[in-house]
Design a protein around this motif. Structure first.
Motif, PDB file in Angstrom:
ATOM      1  N   PHE A 138       0.812  -1.200   0.000  1.00  0.00           N
ATOM      2  CA  PHE A 138       0.000   0.000   0.000  1.00  0.00           C
ATOM      3  C   PHE A 138       0.854   1.263   0.000  1.00  0.00           C
ATOM      4  CE2 PHE A 138      -3.158  -3.010   1.656  1.00  0.00           C
ATOM      5  CZ  PHE A 138      -4.188  -2.729   0.788  1.00  0.00           C
ATOM      6  N   SER A 139       1.947   1.266   0.781  1.00  0.00           N
ATOM      7  CA  SER A 139       2.736   2.492   0.872  1.00  0.00           C
ATOM      8  C   SER A 139       3.375   2.838  -0.464  1.00  0.00           C
ATOM      9  CB  SER A 139       3.809   2.357   1.948  1.00  0.00           C
ATOM     10  OG  SER A 139       4.708   1.331   1.634  1.00  0.00           O
ATOM     11  N   GLY A 171      -1.673   7.078  18.419  1.00  0.00           N
ATOM     12  CA  GLY A 171      -0.704   7.208  17.339  1.00  0.00           C
ATOM     13  C   GLY A 171      -1.341   7.030  15.981  1.00  0.00           C
ATOM     14  N   PRO A 172      -0.569   7.191  14.910  1.00  0.00           N
ATOM     15  CA  PRO A 172      -1.107   7.142  13.547  1.00  0.00           C
ATOM     16  C   PRO A 172      -1.536   5.774  13.060  1.00  0.00           C
ATOM     17  CG  PRO A 172       1.278   7.447  13.506  1.00  0.00           C
ATOM     18  CD  PRO A 172       0.854   7.580  14.934  1.00  0.00           C
ATOM     19  N   SER A 173      -1.314   4.717  13.857  1.00  0.00           N
ATOM     20  CA  SER A 173      -1.802   3.391  13.471  1.00  0.00           C
ATOM     21  C   SER A 173      -3.174   3.082  14.062  1.00  0.00           C
ATOM     22  CB  SER A 173      -0.815   2.303  13.911  1.00  0.00           C
ATOM     23  OG  SER A 173       0.366   2.350  13.148  1.00  0.00           O
ATOM     24  N   VAL A 174      -3.674   3.955  14.939  1.00  0.00           N
ATOM     25  CA  VAL A 174      -4.985   3.717  15.563  1.00  0.00           C
ATOM     26  C   VAL A 174      -6.082   3.909  14.519  1.00  0.00           C
ATOM     27  CG1 VAL A 174      -6.629   4.548  17.290  1.00  0.00           C
ATOM     28  CG2 VAL A 174      -4.194   4.344  17.864  1.00  0.00           C
ATOM     29  N   MET A 175      -7.039   3.011  14.536  1.00  0.00           N
ATOM     30  CA  MET A 175      -8.098   2.975  13.521  1.00  0.00           C
ATOM     31  C   MET A 175      -8.869   4.294  13.410  1.00  0.00           C
ATOM     32  SD  MET A 175     -11.261   0.945  15.319  1.00  0.00           S
ATOM     33  CE  MET A 175     -11.995   1.559  16.860  1.00  0.00           C
ATOM     34  N   LYS A 176      -9.563   4.422  12.295  1.00  0.00           N
ATOM     35  CA  LYS A 176     -10.457   5.559  12.060  1.00  0.00           C
ATOM     36  C   LYS A 176     -11.710   5.449  12.924  1.00  0.00           C
ATOM     37  CE  LYS A 176     -12.481   7.761   7.939  1.00  0.00           C
ATOM     38  NZ  LYS A 176     -12.545   7.596   6.456  1.00  0.00           N
ATOM     39  N   PHE A 186      -2.853  -9.027  10.943  1.00  0.00           N
ATOM     40  CA  PHE A 186      -1.447  -9.346  11.197  1.00  0.00           C
ATOM     41  C   PHE A 186      -0.800  -9.831   9.899  1.00  0.00           C
ATOM     42  CE2 PHE A 186       1.529 -12.315  13.821  1.00  0.00           C
ATOM     43  CZ  PHE A 186       2.551 -11.388  13.755  1.00  0.00           C
ATOM     44  N   GLU A 187      -1.532 -10.653   9.166  1.00  0.00           N
ATOM     45  CA  GLU A 187      -1.035 -11.159   7.891  1.00  0.00           C
ATOM     46  C   GLU A 187      -1.004 -10.053   6.833  1.00  0.00           C
ATOM     47  OE1 GLU A 187       0.344 -13.341   4.734  1.00  0.00           O
ATOM     48  OE2 GLU A 187       0.447 -13.741   6.882  1.00  0.00           O
ATOM     49  N   LEU A 188      -2.084  -9.274   6.734  1.00  0.00           N
ATOM     50  CA  LEU A 188      -2.173  -8.236   5.714  1.00  0.00           C
ATOM     51  C   LEU A 188      -1.089  -7.167   5.878  1.00  0.00           C
ATOM     52  CD1 LEU A 188      -6.002  -7.577   5.246  1.00  0.00           C
ATOM     53  CD2 LEU A 188      -4.373  -8.286   3.503  1.00  0.00           C
ATOM     54  N   THR A 189      -0.860  -6.742   7.124  1.00  0.00           N
ATOM     55  CA  THR A 189       0.082  -5.660   7.369  1.00  0.00           C
ATOM     56  C   THR A 189       1.533  -6.131   7.348  1.00  0.00           C
ATOM     57  OG1 THR A 189      -1.531  -4.453   8.702  1.00  0.00           O
ATOM     58  CG2 THR A 189       0.765  -3.864   9.007  1.00  0.00           C
ATOM     59  N   MET A 230      -2.071   1.906   7.526  1.00  0.00           N
ATOM     60  CA  MET A 230      -1.280   0.865   6.867  1.00  0.00           C
ATOM     61  C   MET A 230       0.144   1.331   6.583  1.00  0.00           C
ATOM     62  SD  MET A 230      -3.021  -1.962   6.317  1.00  0.00           S
ATOM     63  CE  MET A 230      -2.218  -2.737   4.928  1.00  0.00           C
ATOM     64  N   THR A 231       0.268   2.553   6.066  1.00  0.00           N
ATOM     65  CA  THR A 231       1.582   3.075   5.713  1.00  0.00           C
ATOM     66  C   THR A 231       2.479   3.201   6.936  1.00  0.00           C
ATOM     67  OG1 THR A 231       0.620   4.263   3.857  1.00  0.00           O
ATOM     68  CG2 THR A 231       2.788   4.987   4.596  1.00  0.00           C
ATOM     69  N   THR A 232       1.898   3.697   8.038  1.00  0.00           N
ATOM     70  CA  THR A 232       2.674   3.811   9.278  1.00  0.00           C
ATOM     71  C   THR A 232       3.194   2.452   9.718  1.00  0.00           C
ATOM     72  OG1 THR A 232       1.362   5.709   9.997  1.00  0.00           O
ATOM     73  CG2 THR A 232       2.609   4.546  11.690  1.00  0.00           C
ATOM     74  N   GLN A 233       2.328   1.458   9.673  1.00  0.00           N
ATOM     75  CA  GLN A 233       2.730   0.114  10.092  1.00  0.00           C
ATOM     76  C   GLN A 233       3.842  -0.446   9.207  1.00  0.00           C
ATOM     77  OE1 GLN A 233       0.995  -2.515  12.489  1.00  0.00           O
ATOM     78  NE2 GLN A 233       1.089  -0.541  13.502  1.00  0.00           N
ATOM     79  N   VAL A 234       3.693  -0.272   7.898  1.00  0.00           N
ATOM     80  CA  VAL A 234       4.706  -0.800   6.985  1.00  0.00           C
ATOM     81  C   VAL A 234       6.053  -0.118   7.215  1.00  0.00           C
ATOM     82  CG1 VAL A 234       5.392  -1.007   4.559  1.00  0.00           C
ATOM     83  CG2 VAL A 234       3.065  -1.568   5.237  1.00  0.00           C
ATOM     84  N   LEU A 235       6.045   1.188   7.384  1.00  0.00           N
ATOM     85  CA  LEU A 235       7.290   1.912   7.634  1.00  0.00           C
ATOM     86  C   LEU A 235       7.910   1.519   8.970  1.00  0.00           C
ATOM     87  CD1 LEU A 235       6.338   5.478   6.342  1.00  0.00           C
ATOM     88  CD2 LEU A 235       7.943   3.882   5.295  1.00  0.00           C
ATOM     89  N   GLU A 236       7.078   1.389  10.005  1.00  0.00           N
ATOM     90  CA  GLU A 236       7.588   1.002  11.332  1.00  0.00           C
ATOM     91  C   GLU A 236       8.168  -0.414  11.298  1.00  0.00           C
ATOM     92  OE1 GLU A 236       8.162   2.633  13.937  1.00  0.00           O
ATOM     93  OE2 GLU A 236       6.546   3.935  14.611  1.00  0.00           O
ATOM     94  N   MET A 237       7.430  -1.337  10.674  1.00  0.00           N
ATOM     95  CA  MET A 237       7.907  -2.717  10.618  1.00  0.00           C
ATOM     96  C   MET A 237       9.146  -2.834   9.739  1.00  0.00           C
ATOM     97  SD  MET A 237       6.036  -4.220  12.759  1.00  0.00           S
ATOM     98  CE  MET A 237       6.673  -5.876  12.487  1.00  0.00           C
ATOM     99  N   SER A 238       9.222  -2.017   8.685  1.00  0.00           N
ATOM    100  CA  SER A 238      10.407  -2.028   7.822  1.00  0.00           C
ATOM    101  C   SER A 238      11.636  -1.546   8.580  1.00  0.00           C
ATOM    102  CB  SER A 238      10.167  -1.154   6.589  1.00  0.00           C
ATOM    103  OG  SER A 238       9.133  -1.698   5.788  1.00  0.00           O
ATOM    104  N   LYS A 239      11.437  -0.624   9.535  1.00  0.00           N
ATOM    105  CA  LYS A 239      12.542  -0.169  10.393  1.00  0.00           C
ATOM    106  C   LYS A 239      13.038  -1.287  11.295  1.00  0.00           C
ATOM    107  CE  LYS A 239      11.278   3.192  12.914  1.00  0.00           C
ATOM    108  NZ  LYS A 239      11.360   4.210  13.985  1.00  0.00           N
TER     109      LYS A 239
END
Length: 580
Positions: A3-4, A415-420, A243-246, A211-220
């Protein structure tokens, strides 16, 4: 292709408190760039009865564009309409997810093990226009279309049978271009449903920003977890699992990894696939680790006496060895069963039994424990590095603020990963998400002096089964309370105290029959037999994992509060004291 990369190009910038900030640049053409970057490398593959069906990054890009063009041009789908997916994990689901992004649609991944009754409740909530199904789920999809008027189109994800009257991703017009629709970080990317049988099922709205926040954080974090970038991942979690999707999907595709899906989840079959595809890493739930440990130990028990003694001595010595290369040399015959390349597991979704984690760590396989919720997209913390503690879920991600409520001990995060919020459910949203952005996790937690998080209990009623599946007592009760022979029903989780599932929760239900039924069946055995059969008959409306395992008949009324709410904890204590 994640997604990112599909939506924006992000640059790391230092913001307030040293947090990662995001500077966005509209670069929808990154899908093409990503396809060129990884080209003929395998992106996604699945074993079937004929071998492996695989999509390269280039092939995934072409299939994505083909489907997106069909959604926009032929079906005239509008931005914000919902696309639901009912399928087992397969490469084509990746194309479906990305096509939904390009076409401006919101994706609703469904658990294909749910019953029609449960799926109708969810689909009535989200009202999808398109239902994408695997060939194996086509009949269920057609039945759902009859019950949900919003479903205008059914599309088959995998290759259809020769006489199929329904379009498939492989029969859609090819070679066409379409204008990609802009999506902002605040737009909803996914709706993940956490329950399906109550009057108002909860659909977690996960945004592109989440989603983008999670991908960037996990990539770190991944450099602290994996020895190299281009890994082969074996995925066993369903794609409706966030967990699988992100992590297992978006984060690893972002790194150019190859992701494979097994046909069977039997440990011996999984190990065979790991050997064949030289798997490096897996995202799993604790129940799978326990099953795999039991399988390995069963094989060890079959060894000749001398080899068993050698393993026992090596295992005892490994407690004091910190160098993983030495451990891997000691247990090279066992690691060969994993294909020789296997490095470690990332596990989450349920508490990890420390003895299981210790087993794999000692034989040279690293275990990284995660913690999170669907409402946090989902990862809150990951235990990583060389000083991991098997009782801890590690430090929280950098993008979060976290605190412990002084009165209740509840962990709260912001934080920015908290749902809408929950889809079309402001009341339920307000119960967990405060106006200033703090999310109530419902879990009791504490931090040690090094900032590691420990989850010590749950405030919520949610039952977490051994495989990480989550069951809400209220949704099981909603089904059982439909029986006119039951005066009261109470459902809760009860821990097993023996066997392979020792320490895991099972679903227990307490039923108070009506006076008429108790008079009709004065014999206790006959009464229990009747109630048990009634519960089993009603439970067919629930997915198998949601059906009560232990059924207890109670003749006196359930204890209630002044406002007539059942005192669930009191019922649980009384029942377990008498029946366990």
């Amino acid at each position: 292709m994640c997604f990112s990369k599909l939506l924006y190009k992000f640059h790391y910038i230092e913001g307030e408190k040293g947090r990662i900030g995001y500077m966005r640049e509209n670069v929808l053409s990154l899908l093409d760039q990503n396809t060129k970057l990884y080209g003929e490398r395998i992106a996604l593959g699945k074993r079937n009865k004929y071998g492996w069906k695989e999509l390269t990054y280039k092939g995934l890009g072409l299939l994505t564009k083909q489907f997106a063009s069909y959604l926009i041009t032929d079906l005239q789908m509008q931005k914000g309409e919902r696309l639901a997916i009912l399928s087992e994990s397969m490469p084509e689901m990746g194309a479906c997810l990305f096509a939904a992004v390009i076409s401006g649609m919101v994706t609703v991944p469904l658990d294909n093990k749910l019953t029609i009754y449960e799926l109708v409740s969810i689909l009535s909530s989200c009202q999808p226009s398109v239902l994408a199904v695997s060939q194996a789920n086509l009949e269920k999809g057609l039945e759902l279309q009859k019950k949900i008027s919003s479903i205008k189109h059914i599309i088959i994800l995998d290759e259809p049978r020769y006489d199929s009257e329904y379009p498939s991703l492989y029969t859609l017009p090819s070679g066409r271009e379409c204008k990609w629709r802009h999506r902002s970080l605040k737009d909803t990317a996914l709706i993940i449903y956490t329950s399906g049988t109550t009057g108002a099922p909860k659909g977690v709205q996960t945004t592109f920003g989440n989603m983008t926040t999670q991908v960037l954080e996990m990539s770190k974090i991944l450099p602290e977890v994996l020895p190299h970038e281009n890994v082969n991942l074996l995925s066993i979690l369903p794609m409706n699992h966030l967990f699988e999707l992100t992590v297992g999907f978006s984060t690893f595709l972002n790194r150019g990894s190859s992701i494979f899906y097994p046909q069977s989840l039997k440990p011996k079959d999984v190990l065979g696939d790991m050997r064949e595809k030289k798997i490096d890493f897996m995202i799993v739930v604790p129940a799978f680790l326990k099953l795999l440990k039991n399988t390995i130990e069963a094989d060890i028990r079959m060894l000749p006496t001398e080899e068993k003694l050698l393993f026992e001595r090596s295992y005892a010595a490994a407690e004091y060895i910190t160098d993983y290369s030495i451990k891997r040399q000691l247990f090279r015959s066992i690691l060969a069963k994993f294909g020789g390349n296997f490095y470690g597991f990332m596990t989450g979704g349920a508490p990890l039994d420390p003895t299981v984690g210790e087993f794999f760590e000692r034989i040279g396989i690293k275990v990284f424990q995660c913690y999170g919720l669907s409402e946090t997209s989902p990862i809150i913390s990951v235990d990583r590095g060389n000083d991991r503690k098997l009782m801890s879920v590690g430090p929280v991600l950098d993008s979060y603020d976290a605190k412990i409520d002084e009165e209740t001990g509840e962990l709260m995060v912001k934080g920015p990963s908290v749902m809408k919020g929950y889809y079309n459910n402001p009341e339920k949203t307000a119960e967990v998400l405060e106006a200033d952005g703090w999310l109530h996790t419902g879990d009791i937690g504490e931090f040690d002096s090094d900032g590691r998080l420990y989850i010590t209990g749950r405030i919520k009623n949610m039952i977490v089964l051994s495989g990480g599946k989550k069951v809400f007592p209220e949704e099981v009760e909603a089904v059982l309370e439909g029986d006119s022979n039951f005066a009261e029903v109470c459902v809760f989780g009860a821990k097993r105290t023996s066997g392979a599932k020792d320490g895991t929760e099972e679903i227990m239900t307490v039923v108070v029959p009506t006076e008429e039924i108790m008079q009709k069946y004065p014999n206790d055995e006959e009464l229990e037999s009747f109630v048990t059969q009634e519960v089993k008959n009603l439970s067919v409306q629930l997915a198998p994992y949601k059906r009560p395992v232990n059924i207890v008949v109670r003749k006196e009324p359930l204890p209630r509060t002044a406002t007539r709410k059942v005192k669930r904890n009191v019922v649980k204590e009384q029942t377990l004291a008498q029946h366990v």
